[in-house]
Design a protein around this motif. Structure first.
Motif, mmCIF file in Angstrom:
data_model
loop_
_atom_site.group_PDB
_atom_site.id
_atom_site.type_symbol
_atom_site.label_atom_id
_atom_site.label_comp_id
_atom_site.label_asym_id
_atom_site.label_seq_id
_atom_site.Cartn_x
_atom_site.Cartn_y
_atom_site.Cartn_z
ATOM 1 N N ALA A 173 -44.600 -80.690 13.448
ATOM 2 C CA ALA A 173 -43.168 -80.422 13.356
ATOM 3 C C ALA A 173 -42.395 -81.334 14.303
ATOM 4 N N ALA A 174 -41.164 -81.656 13.912
ATOM 5 C CA ALA A 174 -40.327 -82.498 14.772
ATOM 6 C C ALA A 174 -39.985 -81.784 16.074
ATOM 7 N N ASP A 175 -39.876 -80.459 16.001
ATOM 8 C CA ASP A 175 -39.528 -79.665 17.175
ATOM 9 C C ASP A 175 -40.760 -78.890 17.631
ATOM 10 N N PRO A 176 -41.298 -79.170 18.838
ATOM 11 C CA PRO A 176 -42.479 -78.433 19.307
ATOM 12 C C PRO A 176 -42.199 -76.957 19.534
ATOM 13 N N GLY A 177 -40.936 -76.580 19.562
ATOM 14 C CA GLY A 177 -40.595 -75.178 19.712
ATOM 15 C C GLY A 177 -40.745 -74.378 18.438
ATOM 16 N N ASP A 178 -40.995 -75.054 17.328
ATOM 17 C CA ASP A 178 -41.196 -74.385 16.043
ATOM 18 C C ASP A 178 -42.624 -73.840 15.984
ATOM 19 N N GLU A 179 -42.775 -72.545 16.213
ATOM 20 C CA GLU A 179 -44.101 -71.942 16.296
ATOM 21 C C GLU A 179 -44.845 -71.984 14.964
ATOM 22 N N SER A 180 -44.125 -72.060 13.861
ATOM 23 C CA SER A 180 -44.788 -72.057 12.555
ATOM 24 C C SER A 180 -45.562 -73.349 12.302
ATOM 25 N N GLY A 181 -45.296 -74.391 13.087
ATOM 26 C CA GLY A 181 -45.956 -75.672 12.861
ATOM 27 C C GLY A 181 -47.285 -75.824 13.575
ATOM 28 N N TRP A 182 -47.636 -74.886 14.441
ATOM 29 C CA TRP A 182 -48.843 -75.040 15.255
ATOM 30 C C TRP A 182 -50.077 -74.536 14.516
ATOM 31 N N LEU A 183 -51.101 -75.381 14.471
ATOM 32 C CA LEU A 183 -52.367 -75.056 13.835
ATOM 33 C C LEU A 183 -53.508 -75.304 14.826
ATOM 34 N N ALA A 184 -54.531 -74.458 14.775
ATOM 35 C CA ALA A 184 -55.618 -74.513 15.768
ATOM 36 C C ALA A 184 -56.746 -75.432 15.306
ATOM 37 N N TYR A 185 -57.292 -76.194 16.266
ATOM 38 C CA TYR A 185 -58.537 -76.918 16.049
ATOM 39 C C TYR A 185 -59.693 -75.938 16.267
ATOM 40 N N GLU A 186 -60.667 -75.968 15.387
ATOM 41 C CA GLU A 186 -61.816 -75.076 15.505
ATOM 42 C C GLU A 186 -63.037 -75.846 16.014
ATOM 43 N N PHE A 187 -63.672 -75.312 17.052
ATOM 44 C CA PHE A 187 -64.888 -75.905 17.593
ATOM 45 C C PHE A 187 -66.099 -75.328 16.863
ATOM 46 N N ARG A 188 -67.224 -76.013 16.984
ATOM 47 C CA ARG A 188 -68.407 -75.613 16.229
ATOM 48 C C ARG A 188 -69.033 -74.321 16.741
ATOM 49 N N GLY A 189 -69.104 -74.172 18.062
ATOM 50 C CA GLY A 189 -69.841 -73.048 18.600
ATOM 51 C C GLY A 189 -69.019 -72.033 19.363
ATOM 52 N N LYS A 190 -68.017 -72.475 20.091
ATOM 53 C CA LYS A 190 -67.270 -71.542 20.928
ATOM 54 C C LYS A 190 -66.355 -70.659 20.075
ATOM 55 N N PRO A 191 -66.050 -69.450 20.523
ATOM 56 C CA PRO A 191 -65.159 -68.586 19.750
ATOM 57 C C PRO A 191 -63.779 -69.198 19.554
ATOM 58 N N GLY A 192 -63.230 -69.002 18.391
ATOM 59 C CA GLY A 192 -61.886 -69.459 18.060
ATOM 60 C C GLY A 192 -61.252 -68.463 17.115
ATOM 61 N N ASP A 193 -61.393 -68.693 15.817
ATOM 62 C CA ASP A 193 -60.899 -67.756 14.815
ATOM 63 C C ASP A 193 -61.593 -66.409 14.996
ATOM 64 N N PRO A 194 -60.832 -65.328 15.243
ATOM 65 C CA PRO A 194 -61.467 -64.024 15.469
ATOM 66 C C PRO A 194 -62.311 -63.540 14.300
ATOM 67 N N ALA A 195 -62.022 -64.038 13.089
ATOM 68 C CA ALA A 195 -62.767 -63.577 11.915
ATOM 69 C C ALA A 195 -64.090 -64.314 11.733
ATOM 70 N N ARG A 196 -64.331 -65.360 12.511
ATOM 71 C CA ARG A 196 -65.537 -66.159 12.321
ATOM 72 C C ARG A 196 -66.704 -65.572 13.112
#
Length: 478
Positions: free
Chosen positions: A353-376
């Motif tokens: 997003a052009a504005d970093p304050g736009d929370e809807s634009g943020w997406l998470a990088y997922e690592f192979r082993g460490k916890p990230g997505d709670p559903a994984r």
């Protein structure tokens, strides 16, 4: 030479040599896949920068002469091939000098990697692999009986590994002394596996029993490794069983596997034949004098080096996972002197997003082993070692050296393909984001009721911002 030969430990020799070689094979494959990205020419902590600051005599490595990613891969592929041959038992079919030379080559090659590996190779199992590889080099080949002094030194290595870890715990946090450490460990360990969630929810009396069993296995059993048979074999079996439980419930690279391998040094062929009903093996050939001299010289050298870790075991401020020389021989071991009672995770996110304050634009990088997505669901990776994921756990605990993490964020902003291949999921497949940031979350395992309702393995809540939104200089993209 009856005093020199340990003829009743042929199975132990086969397990020790092939098992240690298998761990070397995993270590070299890990280097092939991860070293160039983490420490290579464009790595997060480049080797060339390290060798300009640290002299060869301080940290011996072939890469002080010259480093390139190609040279690293040649060394690692060569080491992997040699280790695979030892796993298959091929050099062991030759005279005893050949497996000796092969293991010493593995030792030198992996030492060259570890000694320039910086924080990515600062784990105790790296030193353990180096020491074990050096020691089993002197077990000889199928042509001669296993040397008794080397079998006993393998037990001394196992003793330091287990007893040192037990002392670290007793001298560490109160949770080990009041038997509550395992209330938390399965949830807060660096990288839980698929079984960890289930074990964490077992009754508290079971976890207290786990701690008691751990204290018995690490503080009492190691002394029986030097007892007459069959007591020594029973002690070795207890180590194997307790380490097997750790394999089942966690991801600790090859630490538990190599400990299991070393435990076979206490188990004699008579015990194995009794259990399995096997016939006695054919007697080995005569041991050459040169081999006796070399083995005794090497064992004497290792015994001299044993003074420092022996003194450390009884020191008031016992060192954990410490090497007393630049070759990582005869080290001090131990882990988890204290157990963290809460789990913090760093979640790295990007936004286009052009504005970093736009929370809807943020997406998470997922690592192979460490916890990230709670559903994984947590995954099983050990004995393979995910070095980046492990350092992310230390980062969440507040590690001081964060240079590698700053470079990781820069590589994500550049859209570096090699770095992205280290991750499980890239939320920006068509190009790098404008911004990245890092937030800290408090994670806990979901309860059985929560998991039935949501399917999630984890429940998390935000703690705060570790790194606010950052972009490349000038706001440009790579």
């Amino acid at each position: 030479m009856e005093w020199f030969d340990a003829g009743d430990y042929e199975v132990a020799r086969q397990v020790l040599q092939r098992g240690v070689a298998a761990c070397y094979l995993i270590g070299f494959v890990s280097a092939i896949n991860q070293f160039p990205v983490l420490l290579g020419d464009r790595g997060l902590l480049p080797v060339a920068r390290f060798t300009r600051q640290v002299r060869f005599r301080q940290s011996p490595s072939l890469f002080h002469w010259r480093y390139s990613d190609r040279m690293l891969r040649v060394l690692a592929w060569s080491g992997a091939g040699l280790a695979a041959a030892l796993v298959a038992g091929l050099p062991q079919l030759a005279p005893p000098w050949l497996p000796m030379a092969c293991f010493l080559l593995l030792f030198a090659a992996y030492l060259s990697i570890v000694n320039v590996g910086q924080t990515f190779y600062s784990f105790g199992w790296e030193s353990l692999l180096l020491e074990a590889g050096f020691v089993v080099a002197f077990l000889g080949s199928n042509d001669v009986a296993p040397p008794l002094v080397v079998i006993l030194f393998c037990r001394w290595l196992l003793f330091r590994l287990e007893f040192g870890a037990g002392l670290i715990k007793i001298r560490g946090g109160q949770e080990w002394r009041d038997l509550t450490a395992l209330y938390y460990h399965h949830e807060t360990q660096p990288m839980p596996n698929p079984v960890s969630w289930f074990v964490h929810h077992l009754p508290k009396w079971f976890h207290r029993g786990e701690v008691l069993g751990n204290h018995f296995a690490q503080l009492v059993v190691p002394f029986f490794l030097f007892a007459p048979q069959p007591l020594a074999s029973v002690a070795g079996l207890i180590v194997i069983l307790t380490q097997g439980w750790l394999v089942l419930t966690g991801n600790f690279a090859w630490l538990n596997w190599i400990t299991i391998v070393l435990a076979f040094s206490a188990i004699d062929d008579t015990s194995i034949r009794f259990v399995l009903g096997l016939a006695p093996p054919a007697p080995a050939g005569e041991t050459p004098l040169w081999f006796v001299v070399v083995v005794l010289a090497a064992t004497g050298f290792l015994l001299v080096l044993s003074w420092w870790p022996l003194r450390n075991l009884f020191a008031r401020r016992q060192l954990m996972n410490a090497s007393f020389n630049r070759y990582h021989l005869v080290n001090a071991y131990g882990a988890f002197g204290t157990v963290t009672k809460e789990r913090f995770e760093v979640v790295v996110e990007g936004s286009d997003a052009a504005d970093p304050g736009d929370e809807s634009g943020w997406l998470a990088y997922e690592f192979r082993g460490k916890p990230g997505d709670p559903a994984r669901m947590p995954r099983q990776f050990a004995p393979y070692h995910l070095r980046l994921d492990w350092l992310m756990w230390f980062l969440a605990l507040g590690t001081r050296d964060t240079r590698w993490f700053e470079m990781l964020l820069a590589r994500l902003l550049e859209g570096d393909r090699a770095t992205l291949r280290m991750l499980r999921a890239n939320p920006f497949p068509s190009g790098p984001p404008r911004y990245v940031r890092a937030r800290v979350f408090l994670y806990r395992f979901s309860t059985p009721a929560e998991r039935r309702a949501t399917g999630d393995w984890w429940v998390r809540s935000e703690v705060g911002m570790l790194v606010p939104p950052v972009s490349l200089p000038g706001g440009t993209r790579a």
